[in-house]
Design a protein around this motif. Structure first.
Motif, mmCIF file in Angstrom:
data_model
loop_
_atom_site.group_PDB
_atom_site.id
_atom_site.type_symbol
_atom_site.label_atom_id
_atom_site.label_comp_id
_atom_site.label_asym_id
_atom_site.label_seq_id
_atom_site.Cartn_x
_atom_site.Cartn_y
_atom_site.Cartn_z
ATOM 1 N N VAL A 1 0.869 -1.165 0.000
ATOM 2 C CA VAL A 1 0.000 0.000 0.000
ATOM 3 C C VAL A 1 0.911 1.220 0.000
ATOM 4 O O VAL A 1 1.711 1.414 0.909
ATOM 5 C CB VAL A 1 -0.937 0.024 1.220
ATOM 6 C CG1 VAL A 1 -1.707 1.348 1.261
ATOM 7 C CG2 VAL A 1 -1.903 -1.150 1.165
ATOM 8 N N VAL A 2 0.813 1.995 -1.059
ATOM 9 C CA VAL A 2 1.587 3.235 -1.188
ATOM 10 C C VAL A 2 0.643 4.368 -0.829
ATOM 11 O O VAL A 2 -0.358 4.589 -1.516
ATOM 12 C CB VAL A 2 2.135 3.405 -2.615
ATOM 13 C CG1 VAL A 2 2.966 4.673 -2.727
ATOM 14 C CG2 VAL A 2 2.971 2.179 -3.011
ATOM 15 N N SER A 3 0.934 5.060 0.257
ATOM 16 C CA SER A 3 -0.013 6.013 0.830
ATOM 17 C C SER A 3 0.520 7.433 0.729
ATOM 18 O O SER A 3 1.579 7.753 1.275
ATOM 19 C CB SER A 3 -0.284 5.653 2.297
ATOM 20 O OG SER A 3 -1.263 6.502 2.852
ATOM 21 N N LEU A 4 -0.216 8.276 0.020
ATOM 22 C CA LEU A 4 0.099 9.697 -0.078
ATOM 23 C C LEU A 4 -0.736 10.431 0.966
ATOM 24 O O LEU A 4 -1.963 10.438 0.901
ATOM 25 C CB LEU A 4 -0.223 10.223 -1.479
ATOM 26 C CG LEU A 4 -0.041 11.723 -1.710
ATOM 27 C CD1 LEU A 4 1.412 12.144 -1.531
ATOM 28 C CD2 LEU A 4 -0.551 12.118 -3.090
ATOM 29 N N LYS A 5 -0.076 11.045 1.935
ATOM 30 C CA LYS A 5 -0.778 11.697 3.033
ATOM 31 C C LYS A 5 -1.189 13.106 2.640
ATOM 32 O O LYS A 5 -0.395 13.870 2.090
ATOM 33 C CB LYS A 5 0.111 11.740 4.280
ATOM 34 C CG LYS A 5 0.628 10.374 4.722
ATOM 35 C CD LYS A 5 -0.501 9.385 4.995
ATOM 36 C CE LYS A 5 0.041 8.055 5.501
ATOM 37 N NZ LYS A 5 -1.034 7.057 5.716
ATOM 38 N N LEU A 6 -2.429 13.445 2.941
ATOM 39 C CA LEU A 6 -2.974 14.747 2.570
ATOM 40 C C LEU A 6 -3.173 15.660 3.780
ATOM 41 O O LEU A 6 -3.617 16.801 3.627
ATOM 42 C CB LEU A 6 -4.293 14.561 1.820
ATOM 43 C CG LEU A 6 -4.192 13.690 0.555
ATOM 44 C CD1 LEU A 6 -5.559 13.524 -0.088
ATOM 45 C CD2 LEU A 6 -3.203 14.275 -0.439
ATOM 46 N N VAL B 1 6.310 1.695 16.391
ATOM 47 C CA VAL B 1 7.079 2.933 16.368
ATOM 48 C C VAL B 1 6.082 4.082 16.432
ATOM 49 O O VAL B 1 4.895 3.915 16.135
ATOM 50 C CB VAL B 1 7.947 3.081 15.093
ATOM 51 C CG1 VAL B 1 8.948 1.952 14.983
ATOM 52 C CG2 VAL B 1 7.076 3.173 13.842
ATOM 53 N N LYS B 2 6.587 5.258 16.820
ATOM 54 C CA LYS B 2 5.789 6.472 16.758
ATOM 55 C C LYS B 2 6.484 7.440 15.815
ATOM 56 O O LYS B 2 7.703 7.582 15.858
ATOM 57 C CB LYS B 2 5.613 7.089 18.140
ATOM 58 C CG LYS B 2 4.596 6.353 18.998
ATOM 59 C CD LYS B 2 4.210 7.161 20.212
ATOM 60 C CE LYS B 2 3.075 6.487 20.978
ATOM 61 N NZ LYS B 2 2.624 7.310 22.133
ATOM 62 N N ALA B 3 5.716 8.086 14.969
ATOM 63 C CA ALA B 3 6.292 8.975 13.973
ATOM 64 C C ALA B 3 5.328 10.115 13.679
ATOM 65 O O ALA B 3 4.106 9.958 13.813
ATOM 66 C CB ALA B 3 6.596 8.206 12.688
ATOM 67 N N ASP B 4 5.877 11.227 13.269
ATOM 68 C CA ASP B 4 5.069 12.367 12.830
ATOM 69 C C ASP B 4 4.854 12.246 11.319
ATOM 70 O O ASP B 4 5.780 12.435 10.531
ATOM 71 C CB ASP B 4 5.763 13.685 13.162
ATOM 72 C CG ASP B 4 5.802 13.966 14.657
ATOM 73 O OD1 ASP B 4 4.864 13.551 15.355
ATOM 74 O OD2 ASP B 4 6.774 14.599 15.126
ATOM 75 N N ILE B 5 3.647 11.906 10.931
ATOM 76 C CA ILE B 5 3.309 11.761 9.523
ATOM 77 C C ILE B 5 3.044 13.143 8.927
ATOM 78 O O ILE B 5 2.271 13.920 9.490
ATOM 79 C CB ILE B 5 2.076 10.857 9.346
ATOM 80 C CG1 ILE B 5 2.318 9.489 10.004
ATOM 81 C CG2 ILE B 5 1.724 10.705 7.875
ATOM 82 C CD1 ILE B 5 3.478 8.724 9.443
ATOM 83 N N ARG B 6 3.674 13.431 7.805
ATOM 84 C CA ARG B 6 3.588 14.763 7.221
ATOM 85 C C ARG B 6 2.746 14.781 5.946
ATOM 86 O O ARG B 6 2.842 13.883 5.113
ATOM 87 C CB ARG B 6 5.000 15.278 6.899
ATOM 88 C CG ARG B 6 5.905 15.422 8.125
ATOM 89 C CD ARG B 6 5.318 16.388 9.132
ATOM 90 N NE ARG B 6 6.193 16.600 10.278
ATOM 91 C CZ ARG B 6 5.829 17.253 11.383
ATOM 92 N NH1 ARG B 6 4.597 17.743 11.465
ATOM 93 N NH2 ARG B 6 6.685 17.413 12.377
ATOM 94 N N ALA B 7 1.939 15.823 5.813
ATOM 95 C CA ALA B 7 1.153 16.007 4.595
ATOM 96 C C ALA B 7 2.075 16.176 3.397
ATOM 97 O O ALA B 7 3.094 16.862 3.473
ATOM 98 C CB ALA B 7 0.248 17.224 4.731
ATOM 99 N N GLY B 8 1.740 15.520 2.288
ATOM 100 C CA GLY B 8 2.528 15.609 1.070
ATOM 101 C C GLY B 8 3.581 14.540 0.938
ATOM 102 O O GLY B 8 4.170 14.388 -0.137
ATOM 103 N N ALA B 9 3.828 13.785 1.998
ATOM 104 C CA ALA B 9 4.829 12.715 1.951
ATOM 105 C C ALA B 9 4.167 11.399 1.559
ATOM 106 O O ALA B 9 2.962 11.196 1.742
ATOM 107 C CB ALA B 9 5.536 12.571 3.293
ATOM 108 N N THR B 10 4.967 10.498 1.005
ATOM 109 C CA THR B 10 4.500 9.176 0.585
ATOM 110 C C THR B 10 5.090 8.118 1.502
ATOM 111 O O THR B 10 6.295 8.114 1.765
ATOM 112 C CB THR B 10 4.915 8.886 -0.867
ATOM 113 O OG1 THR B 10 4.320 9.857 -1.731
ATOM 114 C CG2 THR B 10 4.460 7.503 -1.302
#
Length: 327
Positions: free
Chosen positions: A77-82, A97-106
């Motif tokens: 699953v390739v996910s583009l975050k909006l 894990v914990k991570a900060d997911i950023r808009a515009g990143a895949t």
């Protein structure tokens, strides 16, 4: 962090080989994200009949809970975050894990690793379902070795401008699925698969990319086939197969020959058909839209205005006024 034994029960990897699971779209996405309604998905089967899909998901006020299961299979699953999703808790086989997911990143997720996450914030994403079979198909067409595992490292995103462009193009199609023809879906999803294989899998084309287009008889036949189905429901795979070509080879050669990819050629042909109907018959614009392969009058107006520079109604008035003055 949440105790993985209490939240997620990871399915043993050995079971993945025997597990039959639908692709990550439609009902599978609904269950995974606990959505109220099944989301819209666009699907192509233009690569060896492998199902490649894209789905938009958005929830502004989620009920905090763990996600469901994607379903184990040899796919990504390739996910583009909006939107941003700070402090996201993600799991794979009991490891978190914990991570900060950023808009515009895949972000890439390997479905063999049973990825899950804690849903506790608003989310908005485009999810591309990419089976291994499709990656093998791209490698086969390029004459290259099969692509290895994609870099699905938890919480690590990719700054990918091409994915943002593909995602922006598909968002409009997902929100207006009745105005989207299958040729467009096939073409854009093929571009996505090729990009994923090259950018993430290290694919390098070895087969000679055609520098010349189709033979004249092939151009004529291909255009006839497209013209016979103005609704655009005929898959590219069937047209390409008539000439013994892969979808990617046919699409490139068709563009070289006509100056347009198949789906854009079809849109231009629809506009030409609409013009003919407006000048030859006394039909309403809604009737003309359906006859020319558009989803509705609004769809006709949008495409016609972009190509001609005037709305269908204005163009018809101008043509009728010219005819009246000549008579």
């Amino acid at each position: 962090m949440v105790d993985p034994d209490q939240v997620f029960r990871a399915t043993p990897l050995k079971e993945a080989v025997h597990m039959k699971s639908s692709g990550f779209y439609g009902q599978t996405v609904k269950r995974f994200l606990h959505l109220e309604q099944e989301p819209v998905s666009l699907i192509t089967r233009s690569l060896r009949n492998a199902e490649i899909a894209v789905t938009e998901t958005r929830v502004d006020a989620p009920v905090p809970r763990p996600s469901g299961e994607m379903g184990l299979q040899d796919a990504y699953v390739v996910s583009l975050k909006l939107n941003d999703y700070p402090n996201c808790e993600i799991w794979e086989h009991g490891n978190a894990v914990k991570a900060d997911i950023r808009a515009g990143a895949t972000y890439l997720y390997d479905m063999k690793k049973d990825p899950r996450f804690i849903i506790n914030k608003p989310f908005h994403s485009l999810h591309f379902y990419l089976p291994r079979f499709a990656l093998d198909g791209i490698a086969e067409q390029s004459g290259a070795p099969r692509v290895g595992d994609l870099p699905s490292q938890l919480g690590v995103g990719h700054d990918d401008q091409v994915m943002r462009h593909i995602g922006g193009t598909l968002l409009q199609a997902l929100r207006r699925p009745t105005e989207t023809n299958q040729l467009f879906i096939d073409y854009i999803m093929l571009a996505f698969t090729t990009h994923a294989a090259q950018a993430f899998g290290g694919l390098r084309w070895r087969a000679r990319v055609p520098r010349s287009g189709l033979a004249p008889w092939q151009v004529q036949r291909a255009c006839e086939r497209l013209d016979s189905d103005l609704g655009g429901m005929l898959p590219l795979q069937l047209i390409a197969a008539e000439f013994g070509l892969s979808v990617s080879h046919f699409s490139r050669a068709f563009r070289i020959s006509t100056g347009l990819p198949p789906h854009q050629w079809l849109l231009r042909r629809r506009v030409e058909a609409a013009k003919q109907l407006m000048t030859a018959r006394d039909l309403s614009l809604s009737e003309i839209a359906i006859s020319a392969g558009f989803a509705n009058q609004s769809h006709l107006t949008k495409v016609f205005s972009a190509q001609v520079g005037a709305s269908p109604a204005a163009w018809r008035r101008e043509v009728q006024g010219t005819e009246d003055s000549e008579s």
